[in-house]
Design a protein around this motif. Structure first.
Motif, PDB file in Angstrom:
ATOM      1  N   ALA A   7       0.829  -1.215   0.000  1.00 38.77           N
ATOM      2  CA  ALA A   7       0.000   0.000   0.000  1.00 38.77           C
ATOM      3  C   ALA A   7       0.861   1.262   0.000  1.00 38.77           C
ATOM      4  O   ALA A   7       0.470   2.283  -0.559  1.00 38.77           O
ATOM      5  N   ARG A   8       2.043   1.193   0.586  1.00 41.36           N
ATOM      6  CA  ARG A   8       2.913   2.369   0.650  1.00 41.36           C
ATOM      7  C   ARG A   8       3.582   2.673  -0.690  1.00 41.36           C
ATOM      8  O   ARG A   8       4.129   3.751  -0.884  1.00 41.36           O
ATOM      9  N   ASN A   9       3.549   1.708  -1.634  1.00 39.16           N
ATOM     10  CA  ASN A   9       4.154   1.893  -2.950  1.00 39.16           C
ATOM     11  C   ASN A   9       3.279   1.188  -3.993  1.00 39.16           C
ATOM     12  O   ASN A   9       3.695   0.215  -4.611  1.00 39.16           O
ATOM     13  N   PRO A  10       2.053   1.693  -4.197  1.00 39.95           N
ATOM     14  CA  PRO A  10       1.093   0.984  -5.046  1.00 39.95           C
ATOM     15  C   PRO A  10       1.342   1.177  -6.535  1.00 39.95           C
ATOM     16  O   PRO A  10       1.973   2.147  -6.950  1.00 39.95           O
ATOM     17  N   GLY A  11       0.824   0.240  -7.323  1.00 36.88           N
ATOM     18  CA  GLY A  11       0.797   0.392  -8.772  1.00 36.88           C
ATOM     19  C   GLY A  11      -0.412   1.235  -9.157  1.00 36.88           C
ATOM     20  O   GLY A  11      -1.216   1.627  -8.309  1.00 36.88           O
ATOM     21  N   PHE A  12      -0.555   1.493 -10.452  1.00 37.99           N
ATOM     22  CA  PHE A  12      -1.661   2.327 -10.935  1.00 37.99           C
ATOM     23  C   PHE A  12      -3.021   1.667 -10.718  1.00 37.99           C
ATOM     24  O   PHE A  12      -4.016   2.345 -10.532  1.00 37.99           O
ATOM     25  N   GLY A  13      -3.065   0.328 -10.742  1.00 38.89           N
ATOM     26  CA  GLY A  13      -4.324  -0.396 -10.558  1.00 38.89           C
ATOM     27  C   GLY A  13      -4.436  -1.053  -9.200  1.00 38.89           C
ATOM     28  O   GLY A  13      -5.133  -2.052  -9.036  1.00 38.89           O
ATOM     29  N   PHE A  14      -3.779  -0.486  -8.198  1.00 43.96           N
ATOM     30  CA  PHE A  14      -3.759  -1.069  -6.850  1.00 43.96           C
ATOM     31  C   PHE A  14      -5.154  -1.043  -6.221  1.00 43.96           C
ATOM     32  O   PHE A  14      -5.829  -0.024  -6.251  1.00 43.96           O
ATOM     33  N   VAL A  15      -5.564  -2.185  -5.650  1.00 47.14           N
ATOM     34  CA  VAL A  15      -6.802  -2.230  -4.862  1.00 47.14           C
ATOM     35  C   VAL A  15      -6.561  -2.767  -3.460  1.00 47.14           C
ATOM     36  O   VAL A  15      -7.250  -2.373  -2.532  1.00 47.14           O
ATOM     37  N   ALA A  16      -5.591  -3.666  -3.283  1.00 51.01           N
ATOM     38  CA  ALA A  16      -5.262  -4.219  -1.967  1.00 51.01           C
ATOM     39  C   ALA A  16      -3.943  -4.975  -2.071  1.00 51.01           C
ATOM     40  O   ALA A  16      -3.585  -5.456  -3.147  1.00 51.01           O
ATOM     41  N   GLU A  17      -3.258  -5.096  -0.949  1.00 51.38           N
ATOM     42  CA  GLU A  17      -1.962  -5.771  -0.953  1.00 51.38           C
ATOM     43  C   GLU A  17      -2.050  -7.237  -1.361  1.00 51.38           C
ATOM     44  O   GLU A  17      -1.102  -7.787  -1.898  1.00 51.38           O
ATOM     45  N   ASP A  18      -3.208  -7.871  -1.117  1.00 56.68           N
ATOM     46  CA  ASP A  18      -3.344  -9.282  -1.465  1.00 56.68           C
ATOM     47  C   ASP A  18      -3.933  -9.500  -2.861  1.00 56.68           C
ATOM     48  O   ASP A  18      -4.218 -10.624  -3.246  1.00 56.68           O
ATOM     49  N   VAL A  19      -4.101  -8.429  -3.618  1.00 54.81           N
ATOM     50  CA  VAL A  19      -4.613  -8.524  -4.992  1.00 54.81           C
ATOM     51  C   VAL A  19      -3.505  -8.068  -5.939  1.00 54.81           C
ATOM     52  O   VAL A  19      -3.228  -6.875  -6.041  1.00 54.81           O
ATOM     53  N   PRO A  20      -2.845  -9.021  -6.611  1.00 55.94           N
ATOM     54  CA  PRO A  20      -1.775  -8.612  -7.513  1.00 55.94           C
ATOM     55  C   PRO A  20      -2.326  -7.851  -8.714  1.00 55.94           C
ATOM     56  O   PRO A  20      -3.481  -8.012  -9.102  1.00 55.94           O
ATOM     57  N   GLU A  21      -1.467  -7.034  -9.285  1.00 51.49           N
ATOM     58  CA  GLU A  21      -1.846  -6.240 -10.451  1.00 51.49           C
ATOM     59  C   GLU A  21      -1.353  -6.926 -11.724  1.00 51.49           C
ATOM     60  O   GLU A  21      -0.205  -7.356 -11.794  1.00 51.49           O
ATOM     61  N   LEU A  22      -2.235  -7.013 -12.685  1.00 51.13           N
ATOM     62  CA  LEU A  22      -1.953  -7.641 -13.963  1.00 51.13           C
ATOM     63  C   LEU A  22      -1.449  -6.619 -14.968  1.00 51.13           C
ATOM     64  O   LEU A  22      -2.012  -5.523 -15.082  1.00 51.13           O
ATOM     65  N   SER A  23      -0.404  -6.969 -15.678  1.00 48.32           N
ATOM     66  CA  SER A  23       0.096  -6.186 -16.809  1.00 48.32           C
ATOM     67  C   SER A  23       0.028  -7.082 -18.030  1.00 48.32           C
ATOM     68  O   SER A  23       0.386  -8.260 -17.957  1.00 48.32           O
ATOM     69  N   VAL A  24      -0.433  -6.529 -19.141  1.00 45.79           N
ATOM     70  CA  VAL A  24      -0.563  -7.289 -20.388  1.00 45.79           C
ATOM     71  C   VAL A  24      -0.101  -6.404 -21.531  1.00 45.79           C
ATOM     72  O   VAL A  24      -0.461  -5.231 -21.590  1.00 45.79           O
TER      73      VAL A  24
END
Length: 182
Positions: free
Chosen positions: A90-107
């Motif tokens: 949470a202290r360094n989120p990605g653009f699509g961050f929703v929660a620490e236990d939800v990884p962000e997908l890049s395609v």
């Protein structure tokens, strides 16, 4: 090559540490989806908000797949696209961050290979791997106007927040797996 999704002469393989440079290329393709060079490789790697998607690949918890052209010269498998997930704090989120236990997908798929079903094949190949790793949901960020949003919606992603110029979407991994069967 194990489990493969074929689109003509396209196969899918696991992403490994040796794919780090190609993932940078794919991140650049994702950020420059309009066809204009809005970002350079140097800018993406220097900016902490973008480099976090690829820096130190493949750390614990990183999962990905690479689409390869199986008809390369001398039997070479030429990478043409990638889909990968990464968790962020949470202290360094990605653009699509929703929660620490939800990884962000890049395609991303190289521009001259787009529109052939490779992106959906990548996501569909990645989904069972996510489930096998105990991941139940994934998120992503898609800029307004990006035609990939229609693909994400078809596969079961739903909008959860709107930011300036982009939408954060989330999908249940089981929904993504079901999209493989439909």
């Amino acid at each position: 090559m194990g489990e493969q999704v074929r689109q003509g002469s396209i196969g899918v393989r696991e992403a490994g540490p040796e794919d780090a440079e190609f993932l940078v290329d794919m991140l650049l393709a994702a950020f420059n989806w309009t066809g204009e060079e809005r970002y350079t490789r140097k800018q993406i790697l220097k900016d902490k908000s973008t480099s976090l998607y690829v820096a130190g690949w493949q750390r614990e918890g990183d999962l990905g797949v690479i689409a390869v052209d199986l008809a390369g010269p001398s039997g070479l498998q030429i990478p043409v696209g990638a889909a990968w997930v990464r968790r962020f704090p949470a202290r360094n989120p990605g653009f699509g961050f929703v929660a620490e236990d939800v990884p962000e997908l890049s395609v991303a798929v190289l521009s001259h290979h787009r529109g052939r079903g490779i992106g959906s094949g990548l996501i569909r190949s990645l989904a069972p791997r996510l489930a096998g790793a105990g991941i139940t949901r994934v998120s992503l960020s898609v800029e307004h106007g990006n035609p990939a949003r229609a693909l994400y919606e078809r596969l079961g992603f739903t909008a959860v927040t709107e930011q300036e110029g982009a939408t954060t979407m989330v999908a249940d991994v089981n929904t993504l797996i079901q999209s493989v069967r439909s």
